[in-house]
Design an enzyme around this catalytic site. Sequence first.
Site, mmCIF file in Angstrom:
data_model
loop_
_atom_site.group_PDB
_atom_site.id
_atom_site.type_symbol
_atom_site.label_atom_id
_atom_site.label_comp_id
_atom_site.label_asym_id
_atom_site.label_seq_id
_atom_site.Cartn_x
_atom_site.Cartn_y
_atom_site.Cartn_z
ATOM 1 N N HIS A 34 -2.663 -6.067 -2.082
ATOM 2 C CA HIS A 34 -2.139 -4.850 -2.700
ATOM 3 C C HIS A 34 -3.104 -3.673 -2.575
ATOM 4 O O HIS A 34 -4.320 -3.834 -2.598
ATOM 5 C CB HIS A 34 -1.830 -5.115 -4.180
ATOM 6 C CG HIS A 34 -3.024 -5.573 -4.975
ATOM 7 N ND1 HIS A 34 -3.883 -4.705 -5.593
ATOM 8 C CD2 HIS A 34 -3.489 -6.825 -5.233
ATOM 9 C CE1 HIS A 34 -4.833 -5.378 -6.212
ATOM 10 N NE2 HIS A 34 -4.618 -6.677 -6.008
ATOM 11 N N ASP A 35 -2.526 -2.491 -2.422
ATOM 12 C CA ASP A 35 -3.252 -1.222 -2.448
ATOM 13 C C ASP A 35 -4.233 -1.053 -1.289
ATOM 14 O O ASP A 35 -5.168 -0.256 -1.376
ATOM 15 C CB ASP A 35 -3.994 -1.038 -3.783
ATOM 16 C CG ASP A 35 -3.046 -1.092 -4.975
ATOM 17 O OD1 ASP A 35 -2.240 -0.154 -5.118
ATOM 18 O OD2 ASP A 35 -3.096 -2.079 -5.742
ATOM 19 N N GLY B 230 -7.610 -6.867 -2.435
ATOM 20 C CA GLY B 230 -6.984 -5.627 -2.869
ATOM 21 C C GLY B 230 -7.874 -4.413 -2.687
ATOM 22 O O GLY B 230 -9.106 -4.505 -2.715
#
Length: 256
Positions: free
Chosen positions: A119-120, A137
């Site tokens: 994520h991100d 992440g």
Amino acid sequence: MIHPTAIIHPAAQLADGVEVGPYAVIGEHVRIGRGTTIGAHSVIDGWTEIGEENQIFHFASVGGIPQDLKYKGEATWLRIGRRNIIREFTTLQPGTVTGIGETVIGDGNLFMAYCHVAHDCVVGNRVIMANGSTLAGHVVVEDFALLGGLSAIHQFTRIGESAMLSGGAMVGQDVLPYTVAAGNRAALAGLNVIGLKRRGFSPALVADIKKAYKILIRSGLRLETALARIQDEVPASPELNHFVEFARKSERGLCR
């Protein structure tokens, strides 16, 4: 172009020329651009936007919920550019509301089998992630970087432009542009000279980058002192400016 066994939500948006293989599953909020191919048994889910002419191979998982216990089903995005190759069992996940709210992947990247982008993350253009390489992440990978097989990148770490990681590298600090990093708790092993030549960097520019590298890494000077010396002694160029600014903005510290 769409196999009869594929399961596609009525609200999903597929442009002309999209091919969908047997038993693929495409979710409600997915948008797929012209000429993209979706392999058999792959799953495209979440708020996922895929550009044109991507190749997504069988058993890939694209847009599934992040592996973050704080995620509670919010509408966060995975955005993928054009002409990427996403091989078997690769997992690409969207952002989170505690991050930047999206994972962004540029154009012309190659994700070999079993790669993971958490994520991100932000992945630039023309990046190669070899088999089993993994981003935690909030990682940033700049253009033309090459991540060797089974390499792993700690969260919030940055991999600079045209940097190369050896197979199995465990990276916990930022890797400077144009360099090579290797080892468990990776350290720098020199410059990616071959990669720079293949990109068309002139001999003079490569020599300037070598000089800047020696000042920053081998002089024993404090960071700001070394960067000031580079700016005084090495001819300015966009590539050298990026090298200096990357080092100056490091928050996790630099691989040395």
